[in-house]
Motif scaffolding. Structure first.
Motif, short mmCIF file in Angstrom:
data_model
loop_
_atom_site.label_atom_id
_atom_site.label_comp_id
_atom_site.label_asym_id
_atom_site.label_seq_id
_atom_site.Cartn_x
_atom_site.Cartn_y
_atom_site.Cartn_z
N GLU A 1 32.32 28.50 49.84
CA GLU A 1 31.50 29.04 48.75
C GLU A 1 32.37 29.68 47.68
OE1 GLU A 1 30.77 29.54 52.03
OE2 GLU A 1 29.04 28.21 52.11
N GLN A 2 33.39 30.44 48.11
CA GLN A 2 34.28 31.07 47.14
C GLN A 2 35.11 30.03 46.40
OE1 GLN A 2 36.18 33.84 49.87
NE2 GLN A 2 35.24 35.55 48.78
N LEU A 3 35.60 29.04 47.12
CA LEU A 3 36.35 27.98 46.47
C LEU A 3 35.44 27.24 45.49
CD1 LEU A 3 38.96 26.44 46.10
CD2 LEU A 3 38.25 24.93 47.95
N GLY A 4 34.21 27.01 45.88
CA GLY A 4 33.26 26.37 44.97
C GLY A 4 33.08 27.17 43.70
N ASP A 5 33.05 28.50 43.82
CA ASP A 5 32.96 29.35 42.63
C ASP A 5 34.17 29.16 41.72
OD1 ASP A 5 30.50 30.43 43.37
OD2 ASP A 5 31.40 32.21 44.30
N LEU A 6 35.37 29.11 42.32
CA LEU A 6 36.58 28.89 41.53
C LEU A 6 36.56 27.52 40.85
CD1 LEU A 6 39.35 30.36 43.86
CD2 LEU A 6 38.53 31.33 41.71
N ILE A 7 36.17 26.50 41.61
CA ILE A 7 36.10 25.14 41.06
C ILE A 7 35.10 25.09 39.91
CG2 ILE A 7 35.38 22.77 41.56
CD1 ILE A 7 36.48 23.31 44.45
N ASN A 8 33.95 25.73 40.09
CA ASN A 8 32.95 25.73 39.02
C ASN A 8 33.45 26.46 37.79
OD1 ASN A 8 31.17 24.18 40.52
ND2 ASN A 8 30.11 25.96 41.36
N SER A 9 34.19 27.56 37.99
CA SER A 9 34.78 28.28 36.85
C SER A 9 35.75 27.39 36.09
CB SER A 9 35.52 29.53 37.33
OG SER A 9 34.63 30.46 37.89
N LEU A 10 36.58 26.68 36.84
CA LEU A 10 37.54 25.77 36.20
C LEU A 10 36.83 24.62 35.50
CD1 LEU A 10 40.23 25.67 39.04
CD2 LEU A 10 40.44 26.80 36.80
N SER A 11 35.82 24.07 36.15
CA SER A 11 35.07 22.97 35.57
C SER A 11 34.36 23.42 34.30
CB SER A 11 34.06 22.44 36.59
OG SER A 11 33.34 21.36 36.07
N ASN A 12 33.76 24.59 34.32
CA ASN A 12 33.07 25.12 33.15
C ASN A 12 34.04 25.43 32.01
OD1 ASN A 12 30.58 24.95 34.42
ND2 ASN A 12 30.64 27.06 35.14
N ALA A 13 35.31 25.68 32.36
CA ALA A 13 36.32 25.93 31.34
C ALA A 13 36.87 24.63 30.75
CB ALA A 13 37.47 26.76 31.93
N GLY A 14 36.42 23.48 31.26
CA GLY A 14 36.82 22.21 30.70
C GLY A 14 37.78 21.40 31.55
N PHE A 15 38.14 21.91 32.71
CA PHE A 15 39.02 21.15 33.59
C PHE A 15 38.18 20.10 34.33
CE2 PHE A 15 41.23 25.20 33.10
CZ PHE A 15 42.52 24.79 32.82
N GLN A 16 38.57 18.83 34.19
CA GLN A 16 37.83 17.73 34.80
C GLN A 16 38.82 16.77 35.46
OE1 GLN A 16 34.41 17.79 34.66
NE2 GLN A 16 34.57 19.66 33.45
N GLY A 17 38.33 16.00 36.41
CA GLY A 17 39.13 14.95 37.03
C GLY A 17 40.45 15.45 37.57
N ASP A 18 41.53 14.73 37.20
CA ASP A 18 42.86 15.12 37.67
C ASP A 18 43.26 16.49 37.13
OD1 ASP A 18 43.21 12.84 39.19
OD2 ASP A 18 44.29 11.75 37.62
N GLY A 19 42.78 16.82 35.95
CA GLY A 19 43.08 18.14 35.39
C GLY A 19 42.52 19.26 36.25
N LEU A 20 41.37 19.02 36.85
CA LEU A 20 40.78 20.00 37.75
C LEU A 20 41.64 20.18 38.99
CD1 LEU A 20 38.42 21.89 38.51
CD2 LEU A 20 37.25 19.89 39.44
N LYS A 21 42.13 19.07 39.54
CA LYS A 21 42.98 19.13 40.72
C LYS A 21 44.26 19.90 40.42
CE LYS A 21 41.31 14.60 42.09
NZ LYS A 21 41.66 13.19 42.20
N VAL A 22 44.88 19.61 39.28
CA VAL A 22 46.11 20.29 38.88
C VAL A 22 45.85 21.79 38.67
CG1 VAL A 22 47.84 20.48 37.04
CG2 VAL A 22 47.18 18.23 37.91
N ALA A 23 44.75 22.11 38.01
CA ALA A 23 44.41 23.51 37.74
C ALA A 23 44.17 24.27 39.04
CB ALA A 23 43.18 23.59 36.85
N LEU A 24 43.46 23.66 39.96
CA LEU A 24 43.21 24.33 41.24
C LEU A 24 44.50 24.53 42.01
CD1 LEU A 24 41.08 25.55 43.08
CD2 LEU A 24 40.83 23.32 44.16
N SER A 25 45.36 23.54 41.99
CA SER A 25 46.65 23.65 42.66
C SER A 25 47.47 24.78 42.05
CB SER A 25 47.41 22.33 42.55
OG SER A 25 48.68 22.43 43.12
N GLU A 26 47.46 24.86 40.73
CA GLU A 26 48.18 25.92 40.03
C GLU A 26 47.60 27.29 40.38
OE1 GLU A 26 48.99 26.90 35.39
OE2 GLU A 26 49.20 24.80 36.00
N LEU A 27 46.31 27.35 40.46
CA LEU A 27 45.62 28.59 40.80
C LEU A 27 46.00 29.06 42.21
CD1 LEU A 27 43.38 30.65 40.03
CD2 LEU A 27 41.78 29.08 41.08
N VAL A 28 45.97 28.15 43.17
CA VAL A 28 46.30 28.50 44.55
C VAL A 28 47.76 28.92 44.65
CG1 VAL A 28 46.51 27.59 46.90
CG2 VAL A 28 44.45 27.13 45.57
#
Length: 186
Positions: A104-131
């Protein structure tokens, strides 16, 4: 009469306390994912949900069926398109396993990134950078959620930063907070 009412009340309580089984939860996710389809389409979507979960577990080489389904539910309920959520689920599950954050918490982070415009591979890279940023700064992902990552990211975006810069700045802000205070509290 009183004994029957008590017994009925106990049976109702037991039913309410029983967790919803996987199949029913998968149908709930399918209903959300296929909100634009009729009842038959929603029933058919359940097969896609289950296939996405199995695929994610196989590609992530770990995790649990329940965590994968919960993560998928959170992503779709947060507004991610179903095909994108199905595609992203294996990498998001890997991140969940690697960061030991609840779905649930990871989903919140993913949704925050997605809402900020991170999509597709960019979302994966952003999440990796975040972690990674959280691990380097001893500020784990679950603490980021608790400390308003979404709001901090949005504030940085509102200041006119590009999304990649806003993400880095948000992680840096949280790292500095941890160093300055010695704890994760904002």
């Amino acid at each position: 009469v009183v004994g029957g009412a008590v017994a009925g009340g106990m049976a109702t309580k037991a039913m309410l306390e029983k967790p919803i089984d996987y199949d029913a939860r998968a149908q709930n996710v399918a209903n959300t994912a296929a909100h634009d389809k009729d009842a038959a389409g929603k029933m058919a979507e359940k097969a896609n949900v289950k296939a996405a979960v199995v695929n994610a577990l196989t590609l992530a080489k770990g995790g649990t069926q329940d965590n994968a389904l919960a993560l998928l539910d959170k992503m779709i309920a947060g507004g991610m398109k179903r095909d994108e959520a199905y595609s992203a689920l294996p990498d998001m599950l890997k991140a969940q396993i690697g960061s030991n954050i609840n779905p649930e918490q990871l989903g919140d982070l993913i949704n925050s990134l997605s809402n900020a415009g991170f999509q597709g591979d960019g979302l994966k890279v952003a999440l990796s950078e975040l972690v990674k940023g959280g691990q380097i700064g001893s500020f784990e992902a679950d603490s980021m959620v608790a400390n308003g990552f979404s709001k901090l990211l949005q504030n940085n975006l509102n200041m006119g930063m590009a999304k990649d810069d806003a993400l880095r700045q948000t992680v840096a802000d949280l790292q500095m907070l941890k160093r300055a205070t010695g704890n994760d509290a904002t």
